[in-house]
Design a protein around this motif. Structure first.
Motif, short mmCIF file in Angstrom:
data_model
loop_
_atom_site.label_atom_id
_atom_site.label_comp_id
_atom_site.label_asym_id
_atom_site.label_seq_id
_atom_site.Cartn_x
_atom_site.Cartn_y
_atom_site.Cartn_z
N THR A 24 0.85 -1.19 0.00
CA THR A 24 0.00 0.00 0.00
C THR A 24 0.88 1.24 0.00
N VAL A 25 0.46 2.24 -0.78
CA VAL A 25 1.13 3.54 -0.80
C VAL A 25 0.33 4.51 0.07
N HIS A 26 1.00 5.22 0.96
CA HIS A 26 0.36 6.19 1.84
C HIS A 26 0.99 7.56 1.60
N VAL A 27 0.16 8.57 1.41
CA VAL A 27 0.64 9.94 1.26
C VAL A 27 -0.18 10.86 2.16
N GLY A 28 0.44 11.94 2.61
CA GLY A 28 -0.23 12.93 3.44
C GLY A 28 -0.19 14.29 2.77
N MET A 29 -1.37 14.88 2.56
CA MET A 29 -1.49 16.17 1.88
C MET A 29 -1.85 17.25 2.90
N SER A 30 -1.10 18.35 2.90
CA SER A 30 -1.33 19.44 3.84
C SER A 30 -2.47 20.33 3.37
N GLU A 31 -3.30 20.79 4.34
CA GLU A 31 -4.40 21.70 4.03
C GLU A 31 -4.05 23.16 4.32
N ASP A 32 -2.78 23.43 4.64
CA ASP A 32 -2.40 24.80 4.97
C ASP A 32 -2.64 25.76 3.81
N LYS A 33 -2.31 25.33 2.61
CA LYS A 33 -2.49 26.19 1.45
C LYS A 33 -3.96 26.48 1.21
N ILE A 34 -4.82 25.47 1.42
CA ILE A 34 -6.26 25.67 1.26
C ILE A 34 -6.75 26.71 2.25
N ARG A 35 -6.36 26.56 3.51
CA ARG A 35 -6.83 27.49 4.55
C ARG A 35 -6.34 28.91 4.26
N ALA A 36 -5.09 29.04 3.81
CA ALA A 36 -4.57 30.37 3.50
C ALA A 36 -5.32 31.00 2.34
N THR A 37 -5.63 30.19 1.32
CA THR A 37 -6.37 30.72 0.17
C THR A 37 -7.77 31.17 0.57
N ILE A 38 -8.46 30.35 1.36
CA ILE A 38 -9.81 30.71 1.80
C ILE A 38 -9.77 31.95 2.69
N ALA A 39 -8.79 32.03 3.58
CA ALA A 39 -8.68 33.20 4.45
C ALA A 39 -8.46 34.47 3.63
N GLY A 40 -7.66 34.36 2.56
CA GLY A 40 -7.45 35.52 1.70
C GLY A 40 -8.73 35.98 1.03
N TYR A 41 -9.54 35.03 0.54
CA TYR A 41 -10.81 35.41 -0.09
C TYR A 41 -11.77 36.02 0.94
N ILE A 42 -11.78 35.48 2.14
CA ILE A 42 -12.68 36.02 3.17
C ILE A 42 -12.27 37.44 3.52
N ARG A 43 -10.96 37.68 3.63
CA ARG A 43 -10.51 39.04 3.93
C ARG A 43 -10.92 40.01 2.83
N ARG A 44 -10.83 39.57 1.60
CA ARG A 44 -11.26 40.43 0.50
C ARG A 44 -12.76 40.72 0.57
#
Length: 480
Positions: free
Chosen positions: A158-178
């Motif tokens: 089995t292959v296991h990978v972990g994807m970070s959600e930091d970029k998603i949260r930063a992008t959403i926070a930027g749109y909310i600030r706008r």
């Protein structure tokens, strides 16, 4: 009585303030409501979209890593496997870690610098037949999407990978600030506009009150000035222009989001399809030819006389010529232009004619329910490649004299049947055999169908020929 009393108190308070406060309060309330609603919609929409994109990208990375690590796992080449995992983590910024386990759950390689975290070792393994599993893990550094993909159906690991959600949260926070900034600016401007409108409307309303009193006295000759009506008309036009501009802005944001999503899907799909297609088409052509040439050269070296060596060299020259022709045909078959230009049926007809001419067998093609309609690009490519692989397998292994292809569109699905009268084989045993090279073509056909939400079934037995059944659903947008 309770609701009536509440209504009376409300109107008592509302009636005690001036018209300026009423209009200003209404304008501010509407803008705040729209801003909050838009913020919620944008937050939910972008969160779902970005999380889905992150999950799809992580799944694509895991599937690609699983595909490329098959041979390395089977041959126990751990250093090459570790290098592959490190390169994958390096080339994908959102990828926090990657590790590969064998079928018993033991970790073969990982990309953690400080050692394998104990918490990941306790994750339950994939169930038999489970294609992908996505888990949301809460860590000290934030949320991580843990994606597990089996290697060779879980039989190799089995292959296991972990994807970070930091970029998603930063992008959403930027749109909310706008959105907050835009809403604040609109709120200030709207409040001033409401106050000004209330001031301007005060005069015509006073005139209207005077007119109403005059009508009450029976004086029907008095008319309010026309400019009052013009001011209200201009106010309505201003609101219409503002709403139109807001609509255009929202439509543009939606269009850009859709374009970005489509482009990302196309890039990922194109990359994965190219790799899978090359792996499926080249898995045995060049290797077999080079093996034959190597053995032939060895025989020439051991020849007892010059005539024997010349005879063998002539045979090898013919083999090299045939190999060159096969490579040429293979390069042409990687992307037949007739499939893009004319569609699936003409491409299949040409493929069958070329196959019949090169193999000296009888072929026939029957199609119903298509009525000259083009299908979507992914469906046409998948069906063409499945038929191409079925013909190749029939020519190499079945020694068939007749091949029939039936294509039918029925019940909002595309049905494909490829039959031959060859020697047949034990389909269940072959598909479950540990020989990866032997099963690669069959698994490739099944994978193409499953990627489009369809299924592929093979029916065969020794001495009874082979039948390949494919069903691919055709939803909205199936036509090109």
């Amino acid at each position: 009585m309770g609701s009536q009393g509440l209504g009376q108190r409300f109107w008592a308070v509302a009636g005690a303030v001036s018209i300026r406060v009423k209009i200003t309060g209404i304008v501010v309330g509407v803008i705040l409501t729209l801003g909050v609603a838009m913020g919620v919609l944008v937050y939910r929409g972008f969160t779902e979209s970005l999380e889905r994109e992150l999950e799809e990208r992580g799944t694509a990375i895991a599937v690609n890593l699983a595909s490329r690590s098959q041979d390395l796992v089977l041959t126990d080449r751990l250093f090459a496997l570790y290098t592959l995992a490190r390169e994958t983590a390096r080339d994908n910024k959102d990828l926090l870690y990657a590790y590969i386990t064998d079928r018993s759950g033991a970790v073969l390689v990982h990309t953690f610098k400080g050692g394998m975290p104990a918490g990941l070792l306790g994750l339950p393994p994939l169930a038999p037949g489970e294609a992908t599993r996505v888990r949301l893990l809460r860590t000290e550094t934030g949320m991580i999407r843990h994606i597990a993909v089996p290697v060779l159906g879980g039989r190799a690991g089995t292959v296991h990978v972990g994807m970070s959600e930091d970029k998603i949260r930063a992008t959403i926070a930027g749109y909310i600030r706008r959105i907050v900034l835009i809403t604040s600016l609109v709120l200030v401007g709207g409040g001033l506009l409401g106050f000004g409108v209330a001031t301007i409307l005060g005069r015509p309303l006073t005139q209207l009150a005077s007119a109403a009193e005059a009508v009450g006295r029976g004086d029907f000759t008095w008319r309010p000035p026309r400019w009052a009506h013009d001011e209200i008309g201009r106010l309505g036009a201003s609101f219409a222009v503002m709403a139109e501009r807001l609509g255009r802005m929202q439509a543009e944001l939606r269009r850009r989001g859709e374009v970005r999503t489509r482009l990302l899907d196309q890039v990922i799909t194109a990359q994965e399809e190219e790799r899978r297609r090359i792996a499926r088409e080249l898995h045995d052509e060049t290797g077999q030819a080079l093996t034959s040439l190597t053995l032939g050269l060895a025989q020439i070296r051991e020849a007892r006389d010059l005539d024997e060596a010349r005879a063998r060299a002539g045979e090898l020259r013919g083999l090299a010529g045939r190999t060159l022709e096969e490579v040429h045909n293979l390069s042409r078959g990687l992307r037949p232009s007739v499939l893009d230009d004319l569609g699936l049926l003409p491409a299949l007809d040409l493929l069958l004619k070329e196959h019949a001419a090169s193999r000296g067998i009888a072929v026939d093609l029957h199609a119903t329910g298509l009525d000259g309609q083009r299908l979507s690009g992914p469906v046409e490519v998948a069906v063409y490649r499945i038929v191409q692989e079925a013909l190749t397998n029939s020519a190499r292994h079945a020694d068939a004299r007749t091949v029939s292809v039936l294509l039918e569109r029925r019940d909002n699905a595309l049905h494909l049947i490829v039959e031959d009268d060859g020697r047949g084989f034990d389909a269940e045993k072959t598909l479950s055999d540990g020989d990866v090279e032997r099963r690669l073509g069959l698994l490739g056909m099944r994978e193409r169908a499953e990627l489009l939400g369809g299924n592929l079934t093979i029916e065969s037995a020794p001495g009874r020929g082979t039948s390949v059944f494919v069903q691919i659903p055709l939803g909205h947008g199936a036509e090109a």
